[in-house]
Design a protein around this motif. Structure first.
Motif, PDB file in Angstrom:
ATOM      1  N   UNK A  29      -0.903  13.849  -9.980  1.00  0.00           N
ATOM      2  CA  UNK A  29      -0.688  12.509  -9.805  1.00  0.00           C
ATOM      3  C   UNK A  29      -1.554  11.376 -10.300  1.00  0.00           C
ATOM      4  N   UNK A  30      -2.812  11.633 -10.519  1.00  0.00           N
ATOM      5  CA  UNK A  30      -3.691  10.591 -11.011  1.00  0.00           C
ATOM      6  C   UNK A  30      -3.461  10.028 -12.366  1.00  0.00           C
ATOM      7  N   UNK A  31      -2.845  10.605 -13.338  1.00  0.00           N
ATOM      8  CA  UNK A  31      -2.634   9.972 -14.609  1.00  0.00           C
ATOM      9  C   UNK A  31      -1.570   8.777 -14.800  1.00  0.00           C
TER      10      UNK A  31
ATOM     11  N   UNK B 147      18.383  18.145  -9.156  1.00  0.00           N
ATOM     12  CA  UNK B 147      17.728  19.364 -10.055  1.00  0.00           C
ATOM     13  C   UNK B 147      16.444  19.534  -9.118  1.00  0.00           C
ATOM     14  N   UNK B 148      15.966  20.919  -9.437  1.00  0.00           N
ATOM     15  CA  UNK B 148      14.862  21.128  -8.630  1.00  0.00           C
ATOM     16  C   UNK B 148      13.508  21.173  -9.390  1.00  0.00           C
ATOM     17  N   UNK B 149      12.393  20.518  -8.871  1.00  0.00           N
ATOM     18  CA  UNK B 149      11.055  20.577  -9.704  1.00  0.00           C
ATOM     19  C   UNK B 149      10.205  21.661  -9.053  1.00  0.00           C
ATOM     20  N   UNK B 150       9.110  21.815  -9.530  1.00  0.00           N
ATOM     21  CA  UNK B 150       8.188  22.741  -8.735  1.00  0.00           C
ATOM     22  C   UNK B 150       7.575  22.032  -7.726  1.00  0.00           C
ATOM     23  N   UNK B 151       7.571  20.597  -7.535  1.00  0.00           N
ATOM     24  CA  UNK B 151       7.029  20.013  -6.416  1.00  0.00           C
ATOM     25  C   UNK B 151       7.540  18.583  -6.417  1.00  0.00           C
ATOM     26  N   UNK B 152       7.259  17.759  -5.393  1.00  0.00           N
ATOM     27  CA  UNK B 152       7.524  16.488  -5.386  1.00  0.00           C
ATOM     28  C   UNK B 152       6.734  15.407  -5.909  1.00  0.00           C
ATOM     29  N   UNK B 153       5.592  15.723  -6.581  1.00  0.00           N
ATOM     30  CA  UNK B 153       4.720  14.825  -7.184  1.00  0.00           C
ATOM     31  C   UNK B 153       5.412  14.178  -8.481  1.00  0.00           C
ATOM     32  N   UNK B 154       6.114  14.694  -9.492  1.00  0.00           N
ATOM     33  CA  UNK B 154       6.813  14.003 -10.261  1.00  0.00           C
ATOM     34  C   UNK B 154       7.759  12.971  -9.833  1.00  0.00           C
ATOM     35  N   UNK B 155       8.401  13.304  -8.867  1.00  0.00           N
ATOM     36  CA  UNK B 155       9.268  12.257  -8.303  1.00  0.00           C
ATOM     37  C   UNK B 155       8.570  11.251  -7.506  1.00  0.00           C
ATOM     38  N   UNK B 156       7.669  11.413  -6.826  1.00  0.00           N
ATOM     39  CA  UNK B 156       6.895  10.393  -6.228  1.00  0.00           C
ATOM     40  C   UNK B 156       6.467   9.299  -7.339  1.00  0.00           C
ATOM     41  N   UNK B 157       5.969   9.997  -8.499  1.00  0.00           N
ATOM     42  CA  UNK B 157       5.600   9.097  -9.487  1.00  0.00           C
ATOM     43  C   UNK B 157       6.431   8.343 -10.087  1.00  0.00           C
ATOM     44  N   UNK B 158       7.766   8.899 -10.274  1.00  0.00           N
ATOM     45  CA  UNK B 158       9.061   8.004 -10.575  1.00  0.00           C
ATOM     46  C   UNK B 158       9.471   6.994  -9.614  1.00  0.00           C
ATOM     47  N   UNK B 159       9.505   7.320  -8.316  1.00  0.00           N
ATOM     48  CA  UNK B 159       9.622   6.404  -7.239  1.00  0.00           C
ATOM     49  C   UNK B 159       8.645   5.251  -7.308  1.00  0.00           C
ATOM     50  N   UNK B 160       7.483   5.506  -7.271  1.00  0.00           N
ATOM     51  CA  UNK B 160       6.395   4.463  -7.330  1.00  0.00           C
ATOM     52  C   UNK B 160       6.445   3.541  -8.702  1.00  0.00           C
ATOM     53  N   UNK B 161       6.687   4.108  -9.989  1.00  0.00           N
ATOM     54  CA  UNK B 161       6.811   3.247 -11.136  1.00  0.00           C
ATOM     55  C   UNK B 161       8.103   2.317 -10.775  1.00  0.00           C
ATOM     56  N   UNK B 162       9.218   2.757 -10.282  1.00  0.00           N
ATOM     57  CA  UNK B 162      10.159   2.068 -10.193  1.00  0.00           C
ATOM     58  C   UNK B 162      10.271   1.006  -9.091  1.00  0.00           C
TER      59      UNK B 162
ATOM     60  N   UNK C 200       0.741  -1.145   0.058  1.00  0.00           N
ATOM     61  CA  UNK C 200      -0.018   0.168  -0.130  1.00  0.00           C
ATOM     62  C   UNK C 200       1.007   1.222   0.150  1.00  0.00           C
ATOM     63  N   UNK C 201       0.513   2.204  -0.705  1.00  0.00           N
ATOM     64  CA  UNK C 201       1.447   3.495  -1.031  1.00  0.00           C
ATOM     65  C   UNK C 201       0.525   4.460  -0.556  1.00  0.00           C
ATOM     66  N   UNK C 202       0.521   5.184   0.347  1.00  0.00           N
ATOM     67  CA  UNK C 202      -0.133   6.739   0.582  1.00  0.00           C
ATOM     68  C   UNK C 202       0.809   7.877   0.156  1.00  0.00           C
ATOM     69  N   UNK C 203       0.336   8.740  -0.689  1.00  0.00           N
ATOM     70  CA  UNK C 203       0.929   9.789  -1.303  1.00  0.00           C
ATOM     71  C   UNK C 203       0.232  11.218  -0.557  1.00  0.00           C
ATOM     72  N   UNK C 204       0.897  11.959   0.196  1.00  0.00           N
ATOM     73  CA  UNK C 204       0.444  13.237   0.514  1.00  0.00           C
ATOM     74  C   UNK C 204       0.918  14.314  -0.380  1.00  0.00           C
ATOM     75  N   UNK C 205      -0.103  15.181  -0.778  1.00  0.00           N
ATOM     76  CA  UNK C 205       0.299  16.142  -1.822  1.00  0.00           C
ATOM     77  C   UNK C 205      -0.919  17.316  -1.893  1.00  0.00           C
ATOM     78  N   UNK C 206      -0.224  18.429  -2.238  1.00  0.00           N
ATOM     79  CA  UNK C 206      -1.336  19.706  -2.570  1.00  0.00           C
ATOM     80  C   UNK C 206      -1.814  19.490  -3.846  1.00  0.00           C
ATOM     81  N   UNK C 207      -1.213  18.544  -4.700  1.00  0.00           N
ATOM     82  CA  UNK C 207      -1.860  18.700  -6.190  1.00  0.00           C
ATOM     83  C   UNK C 207      -1.985  17.277  -6.560  1.00  0.00           C
ATOM     84  N   UNK C 208      -3.073  16.734  -5.755  1.00  0.00           N
ATOM     85  CA  UNK C 208      -3.532  15.317  -6.105  1.00  0.00           C
ATOM     86  C   UNK C 208      -3.709  14.881  -7.665  1.00  0.00           C
ATOM     87  N   UNK C 209      -4.475  15.902  -8.334  1.00  0.00           N
ATOM     88  CA  UNK C 209      -4.786  15.790  -9.810  1.00  0.00           C
ATOM     89  C   UNK C 209      -3.484  15.801 -10.509  1.00  0.00           C
TER      90      UNK C 209
END
Length: 225
Positions: free
Chosen positions: A13-15, A135-150, A2-11
């Motif tokens: 991360x959905x796709x 490098x710096x992104x606008x937020x951690x969401x894309x990084x979280x998606x990369x981690x989840x995929x890996x 189970x993976x729970x992701x805390x974010x201010x931009x859930x939209x």
């Protein structure tokens, strides 16, 4: 898992979880992914999750209170093996880290934003900090998606071939060797004859040699590790 992701931009991360391998893993009940909007844990009418930093300076900081409330609620429902914070100054994600996390049962991922989170969050709640690159992104969401995929692709049953992930680049500190498929020859470009020999020990030796050569050429630093 189970993976729970805390974010201010859930939209945002959905796709990634609505297509391809990740969706198949979720549909097959091999993994659960739940998104939690941090703004649901705020107390003011503006649903504020950030404020000015003490001591002055540019950039806003994510406040400790809504993060504490969200993490505490989730922890009251189940134990977590890791609470991960995605941040540029974390440990750089590699295959070994993905392998280790894939063996966990429950993980939580906090996505940073703005200038980051109040340091007390990192000191008292976070068990692992991960970066996907220097490098710096606008937020951690894309990084979280990369981690989840890996991580998710390593869970038994997710990939069609159980051994596929074991032959990926970086699993043995080597890059993967060249791969080919039909047609055998295309516009004068031919597939190496050794792959048609039927001699599988010879083919494996060729692949090992090619993997070593590719690593020496492209990532010699891996051989030092």
């Amino acid at each position: 898992m189970r993976i729970d992701i805390i974010t201010v931009l859930p939209e945002l991360l959905k796709s990634p979880f609505e297509a391809s391998i990740l969706k198949r893993a979720i549909d097959a009940d091999l993994v659960e992914v739940h998104l939690h909007n941090l703004r649901d844990y705020t107390t003011d009418n503006y649903k504020s999750v950030d404020d000015y930093q003490y001591g002055g300076g540019a950039g806003m900081v994510m406040m400790i209170e809504p993060i504490d409330k969200c993490i505490s609620k989730l922890k009251s429902e189940r134990p977590y093996d890791e609470i991960i914070y995605m941040t540029p100054d974390g440990e750089r994600l590699n295959q070994n880290i993905a392998n280790q996390i894939s063996l966990k049962e429950n993980i939580m991922i906090l996505c940073g934003h703005y200038k980051g989170v109040d340091q007390r969050v990192r000191d008292h709640f976070i068990t692992k900090e991960i970066s996907i690159g220097d490098y710096v992104l606008s937020g951690g969401e894309l990084g979280a998606a990369v981690l989840c995929d890996a991580v998710i692709r390593l869970i038994p049953g997710v990939l069609g071939n159980e051994t596929s992930a074991l032959t990926d680049s970086f699993q043995d500190n080597l890059l993967a060797p060249p791969i080919y498929t039909r047609p055998r020859e295309y516009k004068g470009m031919a597939v190496p004859e050794v792959l048609f020999s039927g001699n599988f020990p010879k083919i494996e030796k060729w692949r090992e040699e090619q993997a070593l050569k590719r690593t020496q050429d492209r990532r010699p630093d891996l051989l030092n590790e």
